[in-house]
Write a protein that holds these residues in place. Structure first.
Motif, PDB file in Angstrom:
ATOM      1  N   GLU A 115      -1.826  12.467 -10.266  1.00  0.00           N
ATOM      2  CA  GLU A 115      -1.812  12.077 -11.672  1.00  0.00           C
ATOM      3  C   GLU A 115      -1.883  10.560 -11.805  1.00  0.00           C
ATOM      4  OE1 GLU A 115       1.275  12.136 -15.443  1.00  0.00           O
ATOM      5  OE2 GLU A 115       1.714  13.339 -13.672  1.00  0.00           O
ATOM      6  N   GLU A 116      -2.801  10.087 -12.651  1.00  0.00           N
ATOM      7  CA  GLU A 116      -2.900   8.657 -12.923  1.00  0.00           C
ATOM      8  C   GLU A 116      -1.762   8.250 -13.855  1.00  0.00           C
ATOM      9  OE1 GLU A 116      -6.788   6.445 -13.407  1.00  0.00           O
ATOM     10  OE2 GLU A 116      -6.047   6.439 -15.464  1.00  0.00           O
ATOM     11  N   VAL A 117      -1.012   7.241 -13.454  1.00  0.00           N
ATOM     12  CA  VAL A 117       0.082   6.729 -14.268  1.00  0.00           C
ATOM     13  C   VAL A 117      -0.332   5.356 -14.770  1.00  0.00           C
ATOM     14  CG1 VAL A 117       2.500   6.002 -14.277  1.00  0.00           C
ATOM     15  CG2 VAL A 117       1.789   7.980 -12.916  1.00  0.00           C
ATOM     16  N   ARG A 118      -0.139   5.126 -16.063  1.00  0.00           N
ATOM     17  CA  ARG A 118      -0.533   3.877 -16.699  1.00  0.00           C
ATOM     18  C   ARG A 118       0.705   3.253 -17.331  1.00  0.00           C
ATOM     19  NH1 ARG A 118      -5.398   2.187 -18.215  1.00  0.00           N
ATOM     20  NH2 ARG A 118      -6.210   4.132 -17.393  1.00  0.00           N
ATOM     21  N   LEU A 119       1.073   2.058 -16.872  1.00  0.00           N
ATOM     22  CA  LEU A 119       2.217   1.333 -17.430  1.00  0.00           C
ATOM     23  C   LEU A 119       1.679   0.294 -18.400  1.00  0.00           C
ATOM     24  CD1 LEU A 119       4.196   0.773 -14.105  1.00  0.00           C
ATOM     25  CD2 LEU A 119       4.465   2.629 -15.768  1.00  0.00           C
ATOM     26  N   ARG A 120       1.947   0.492 -19.684  1.00  0.00           N
ATOM     27  CA  ARG A 120       1.488  -0.438 -20.725  1.00  0.00           C
ATOM     28  C   ARG A 120       2.568  -1.494 -20.925  1.00  0.00           C
ATOM     29  NH1 ARG A 120      -0.555   4.658 -22.017  1.00  0.00           N
ATOM     30  NH2 ARG A 120      -2.793   4.613 -22.398  1.00  0.00           N
ATOM     31  N   THR A 121       2.179  -2.752 -20.885  1.00  0.00           N
ATOM     32  CA  THR A 121       3.158  -3.844 -20.940  1.00  0.00           C
ATOM     33  C   THR A 121       2.850  -4.826 -22.060  1.00  0.00           C
ATOM     34  OG1 THR A 121       1.952  -5.314 -19.450  1.00  0.00           O
ATOM     35  CG2 THR A 121       3.422  -3.691 -18.419  1.00  0.00           C
ATOM     36  N   GLY A 122       3.791  -5.723 -22.274  1.00  0.00           N
ATOM     37  CA  GLY A 122       3.617  -6.791 -23.244  1.00  0.00           C
ATOM     38  C   GLY A 122       4.374  -8.020 -22.783  1.00  0.00           C
ATOM     39  N   PRO A 123       4.227  -9.131 -23.490  1.00  0.00           N
ATOM     40  CA  PRO A 123       4.894 -10.378 -23.105  1.00  0.00           C
ATOM     41  C   PRO A 123       6.403 -10.176 -22.910  1.00  0.00           C
ATOM     42  CG  PRO A 123       3.309 -10.792 -24.830  1.00  0.00           C
ATOM     43  CD  PRO A 123       3.403  -9.300 -24.694  1.00  0.00           C
ATOM     44  N   GLY A 124       6.908 -10.733 -21.818  1.00  0.00           N
ATOM     45  CA  GLY A 124       8.323 -10.632 -21.495  1.00  0.00           C
ATOM     46  C   GLY A 124       8.660  -9.468 -20.576  1.00  0.00           C
ATOM     47  N   ASP A 125       7.723  -8.525 -20.367  1.00  0.00           N
ATOM     48  CA  ASP A 125       7.970  -7.379 -19.486  1.00  0.00           C
ATOM     49  C   ASP A 125       7.819  -7.780 -18.021  1.00  0.00           C
ATOM     50  OD1 ASP A 125       8.276  -5.826 -21.737  1.00  0.00           O
ATOM     51  OD2 ASP A 125       6.383  -4.739 -21.503  1.00  0.00           O
ATOM     52  N   TYR A 126       8.455  -7.004 -17.164  1.00  0.00           N
ATOM     53  CA  TYR A 126       8.382  -7.185 -15.709  1.00  0.00           C
ATOM     54  C   TYR A 126       7.849  -5.915 -15.070  1.00  0.00           C
ATOM     55  CZ  TYR A 126      11.469 -11.240 -16.179  1.00  0.00           C
ATOM     56  OH  TYR A 126      12.015 -12.442 -16.511  1.00  0.00           O
ATOM     57  N   ILE A 127       7.146  -6.066 -13.956  1.00  0.00           N
ATOM     58  CA  ILE A 127       6.627  -4.956 -13.160  1.00  0.00           C
ATOM     59  C   ILE A 127       6.996  -5.221 -11.714  1.00  0.00           C
ATOM     60  CG2 ILE A 127       4.495  -3.898 -12.262  1.00  0.00           C
ATOM     61  CD1 ILE A 127       4.958  -3.054 -15.098  1.00  0.00           C
ATOM     62  N   PHE A 128       7.358  -4.172 -10.967  1.00  0.00           N
ATOM     63  CA  PHE A 128       7.591  -4.271  -9.520  1.00  0.00           C
ATOM     64  C   PHE A 128       6.597  -3.361  -8.826  1.00  0.00           C
ATOM     65  CE2 PHE A 128       9.582  -2.521  -5.645  1.00  0.00           C
ATOM     66  CZ  PHE A 128       9.603  -3.686  -4.904  1.00  0.00           C
ATOM     67  N   VAL A 129       5.859  -3.909  -7.851  1.00  0.00           N
ATOM     68  CA  VAL A 129       4.900  -3.138  -7.060  1.00  0.00           C
ATOM     69  C   VAL A 129       5.407  -3.136  -5.616  1.00  0.00           C
ATOM     70  CG1 VAL A 129       2.506  -2.899  -6.312  1.00  0.00           C
ATOM     71  CG2 VAL A 129       3.012  -3.880  -8.569  1.00  0.00           C
ATOM     72  N   PRO A 130       5.811  -1.959  -5.102  1.00  0.00           N
ATOM     73  CA  PRO A 130       6.269  -1.881  -3.708  1.00  0.00           C
ATOM     74  C   PRO A 130       5.124  -2.135  -2.718  1.00  0.00           C
ATOM     75  CG  PRO A 130       7.006   0.026  -4.979  1.00  0.00           C
ATOM     76  CD  PRO A 130       5.981  -0.698  -5.809  1.00  0.00           C
ATOM     77  N   PRO A 131       5.456  -2.424  -1.469  1.00  0.00           N
ATOM     78  CA  PRO A 131       4.427  -2.638  -0.453  1.00  0.00           C
ATOM     79  C   PRO A 131       3.472  -1.446  -0.337  1.00  0.00           C
ATOM     80  CG  PRO A 131       6.562  -3.293   0.388  1.00  0.00           C
ATOM     81  CD  PRO A 131       6.803  -2.607  -0.933  1.00  0.00           C
ATOM     82  N   PHE A 132       2.213  -1.754  -0.107  1.00  0.00           N
ATOM     83  CA  PHE A 132       1.141  -0.803   0.193  1.00  0.00           C
ATOM     84  C   PHE A 132       0.762   0.144  -0.953  1.00  0.00           C
ATOM     85  CE2 PHE A 132       3.030  -1.898   4.294  1.00  0.00           C
ATOM     86  CZ  PHE A 132       1.912  -2.376   4.964  1.00  0.00           C
ATOM     87  N   VAL A 133       1.337   0.025  -2.148  1.00  0.00           N
ATOM     88  CA  VAL A 133       1.010   0.953  -3.233  1.00  0.00           C
ATOM     89  C   VAL A 133      -0.327   0.555  -3.883  1.00  0.00           C
ATOM     90  CG1 VAL A 133       1.684   1.853  -5.497  1.00  0.00           C
ATOM     91  CG2 VAL A 133       3.411   1.552  -3.705  1.00  0.00           C
ATOM     92  N   PRO A 134      -1.344   1.421  -3.768  1.00  0.00           N
ATOM     93  CA  PRO A 134      -2.635   1.137  -4.393  1.00  0.00           C
ATOM     94  C   PRO A 134      -2.492   1.136  -5.919  1.00  0.00           C
ATOM     95  CG  PRO A 134      -2.855   2.804  -2.697  1.00  0.00           C
ATOM     96  CD  PRO A 134      -1.389   2.633  -2.949  1.00  0.00           C
ATOM     97  N   HIS A 135      -3.102   0.154  -6.565  1.00  0.00           N
ATOM     98  CA  HIS A 135      -3.011   0.020  -8.010  1.00  0.00           C
ATOM     99  C   HIS A 135      -4.165  -0.841  -8.513  1.00  0.00           C
ATOM    100  CE1 HIS A 135      -1.063  -3.573  -6.424  1.00  0.00           C
ATOM    101  NE2 HIS A 135      -1.360  -4.160  -7.575  1.00  0.00           N
TER     102      HIS A 135
END
Length: 173
Positions: A115-135
């Motif tokens: 399943e494709e997951v889409r994280l919609r963000t805006g100013p002030g938001d944070y995202i964490f991408v773990p090692p090796f995760v394709p995105h």
């Protein structure tokens, strides 16, 4: 005799009394505070189609040993190529725009499609991408560029461009 604090007029915060263990003085890059101006970011770093990365803090630029930091822009109505960042942990802070971060989640049922997951963000938001995760990053806004600040747990920007997204399963790297 006590040592006096360095003069506020010392160039770039250099502290002449800071030394290493038994090896003598530390290299200058490790004994001073570095200032990287907004107009002095370096575009000569690892890149992915559809976005532009600019290095601010790296081993090559300031002598960092365990982190890379910079800025990324995604033009209006643009999608980046699929990629991952090797063994780097990546933290992202959204400065402007509404970028979307897309990855594939492992299906909960056997034989189901990822399943494709889409994280919609805006100013002030944070995202964490773990090692090796394709995105990938997407900027669906037709008029406004998306700008984010990125921090990585590696000395230089690690970017592995991919032909497509895939599910990262436990133990897969």
């Amino acid at each position: 005799m006590t040592s006096q604090p360095s003069s506020p007029t010392s160039p770039d915060g250099f502290h002449p009394d800071l030394t290493g263990a038994s090896s003598g003085p530390l290299p200058e890059a490790r004994t001073r505070v570095h200032h990287v101006r907004a107009d002095d970011l370096d575009g000569g770093t690892a890149q992915t189609d559809g976005m532009r990365r600019f290095a601010a803090i790296s081993g090559a630029r300031v002598g960092s040993e365990r982190m890379w930091m910079g800025q990324t822009t995604v033009a209006p109505a643009t999608t980046s190529a699929d990629h991952h960042h090797g063994d780097s942990e990546t933290g992202i802070y959204v400065v402007s725009g509404h970028p979307e971060f897309v990855f594939l989640a492992d299906p909960t049922e056997r034989g189901a499609e990822p399943e494709e997951v889409r994280l919609r963000t805006g100013p002030g938001d944070y995202i964490f991408v773990p090692p090796f995760v394709p995105h990938r990053e997407e900027n669906p806004d037709p008029d406004e560029e998306a700008v984010v600040v990125i921090a990585r747990s590696t000395q230089e920007a690690v970017v592995v461009n991919l032909p497509s997204l895939y599910v990262l399963r436990s133990g897969q790297e």
